[in-house]
Design an enzyme around this catalytic site. Structure first.
Site, PDB file in Angstrom:
ATOM      1  N   CYS A 136      79.024  10.646  39.353  1.00  0.00           N
ATOM      2  CA  CYS A 136      78.447  11.343  40.515  1.00  0.00           C
ATOM      3  C   CYS A 136      77.149  10.677  40.951  1.00  0.00           C
ATOM      4  O   CYS A 136      76.105  10.861  40.321  1.00  0.00           O
ATOM      5  CB  CYS A 136      78.218  12.813  40.161  1.00  0.00           C
ATOM      6  N   CYS A 165      74.348  13.037  41.964  1.00  0.00           N
ATOM      7  CA  CYS A 165      73.668  13.662  40.828  1.00  0.00           C
ATOM      8  C   CYS A 165      72.734  12.672  40.130  1.00  0.00           C
ATOM      9  O   CYS A 165      71.617  13.018  39.768  1.00  0.00           O
ATOM     10  CB  CYS A 165      74.680  14.145  39.782  1.00  0.00           C
ATOM     11  N   ASP A 166      73.200  11.461  39.913  1.00  0.00           N
ATOM     12  CA  ASP A 166      72.495  10.560  38.990  1.00  0.00           C
ATOM     13  C   ASP A 166      71.897   9.319  39.640  1.00  0.00           C
ATOM     14  O   ASP A 166      71.165   8.574  38.981  1.00  0.00           O
ATOM     15  CB  ASP A 166      73.460  10.116  37.868  1.00  0.00           C
TER      16      ASP A 166
END
Ligand code: NDP
Length: 316
Positions: free
Chosen positions: A137, A140-141
């Protein structure tokens, strides 16, 4: 001995969608019963730091965020059951759910929030470095790889969107694809080819993710050309695997309308499925956004729609 419970509303799944649905439904007085499933907390239970969930100025660990959501759902009056649904019957009401323990639930309304799982390449090194440079993701990261060089694996919409997203943060992004043509929509492809920071690497698969142990970190990938077998290495600090997701919908096959990839179909702006009284929220019906906060939002929608539907049912 196996027990049979009759409730107004059951919820399957314990990610942000399921817990948010439970919080709203409990506060509406529906006393929901939530079945947590195999991995309580869902995908966030196996992630590390979460920086983009509103309300947490400091990063919070995924498992802790999910523990907090569970505690909030309990405090509001939801009952959480550590069990797994193994069969459901949705052809007549009350809907029936059989749990792994042998217990049975009968419910007037059902919210499905069983989520989806990212597909992985299946390499041992990928598992070892997951959370330490390997991610599924970018939203997300990606932030953790600012100014670095990373690789995205895949050739669909997700891979191209992730590569474009990462190109705004990273120094360089390789897009590693096993063919020489992308599956992604044309408009996304045009954007990708116009971005100088992105370099496609055609006809290659990832053979191994390379890294160090102390500290555990990714330092590169070893690729293999699918036609010639030739190997090459790329020096990258992050690897984003974007080769698709599998929605957890096997239980509902032939009972609910699904698209070709097995996602439950809901109309825009609603969580209603093809069976009245059954609602679906989170990644099990959303292959586009897949964020904790969007899943939570649709969990709220599902609880509000279930509440309205039960009120109408009670009135007839
Ligand atoms: P897709 O299934 O569309 O694409 C997966 C990609 O990964 C393909 O290019 C495939 O290669 C590659 N792949 C699969 N398995 C492997 C493997 N083992 N090794 C190497 N490569 C592999 O998944 P997406 O997640 O991209 O998209 C899923 C659905 O969600 C699609 O319907 C998509 O349109 C939709 N979506 C829509 C978005 C939007 O509307 N903005 C955003 C994101 C997704 P190959 O091409 O050779 O099969």
């Amino acid at each position: 001995m196996a027990a049979e419970r009759r409730v107004r509303l059951a919820i399957l799944g314990s990610g942000p969608a399921g817990y948010t649905a439970a919080i709203y439904a409990a506060r509406a007085g529906l006393a929901p019963l939530l079945v947590q499933g195999l991995q309580p907390g869902g995908q966030l239970a196996i992630t590390t730091e979460v920086e983009n969930f509103p309300g947490f100025p400091e990063p919070i660990l995924g498992p802790e965020l999910m523990e907090r959501m569970a505690a909030q759902a309990r405090r509001c009056g939801a009952e959480l059951v550590a069990d797994v649904a193994v069969a459901v019957a949705l052809h007549e009401r009350p809907f029936r759910i059989l749990l792994d323990s042998g217990d049975r639930i009968l419910c007037d309304a059902l919210i499905i929030a069983t989520g989806a799982q990212a597909r992985w390449l299946g390499l041992e090194s990928e598992t070892r470095f997951r959370g330490f440079g390997v991610s599924s993701c970018a939203t997300c990261d990606g932030f953790f790889f600012r100014g670095r060089t990373v690789a995205v694996v895949g050739g669909g919409n997700t891979a191209v969107e992730e590569a474009l997203y990462l190109s705004r943060l990273c120094a360089k992004v390789y897009l590693v694809h096993r063919r020489d043509a992308l599956r992604a929509e044309k408009v996304l492809q045009e954007r990708l080819f116009a971005e100088p920071k992105i370099e496609p690497v055609w006809n290659h698969v990832v053979e191994e993710i390379l890294g160090s142990e102390e500290p555990r970190a990714v330092t590169g990938v070893r690729l293999r050309h699918v036609h010639t077998g030739a190997r090459r290495e790329l020096a990258v600090e992050g690897v984003f695997v974007a080769i698709g997701h599998d929605p957890a919908t096997a239980l509902f096959k032939n009972q609910l309308d699904m698209d070709a990839e097995g996602y439950i179909v809901t109309p825009p702006g609603s969580t209603q499925t093809s069976v009245p009284g059954v609602f679906a929220c989170g990644d099990v019906q959303d292959k586009r956004f897949r964020q904790a906060v969007t899943a939570a939002g649709s969990g709220c929608m599902a609880a509000l729609e279930a509440d309205r539907w039960l009120a109408e049912l009670g009135a007839t």
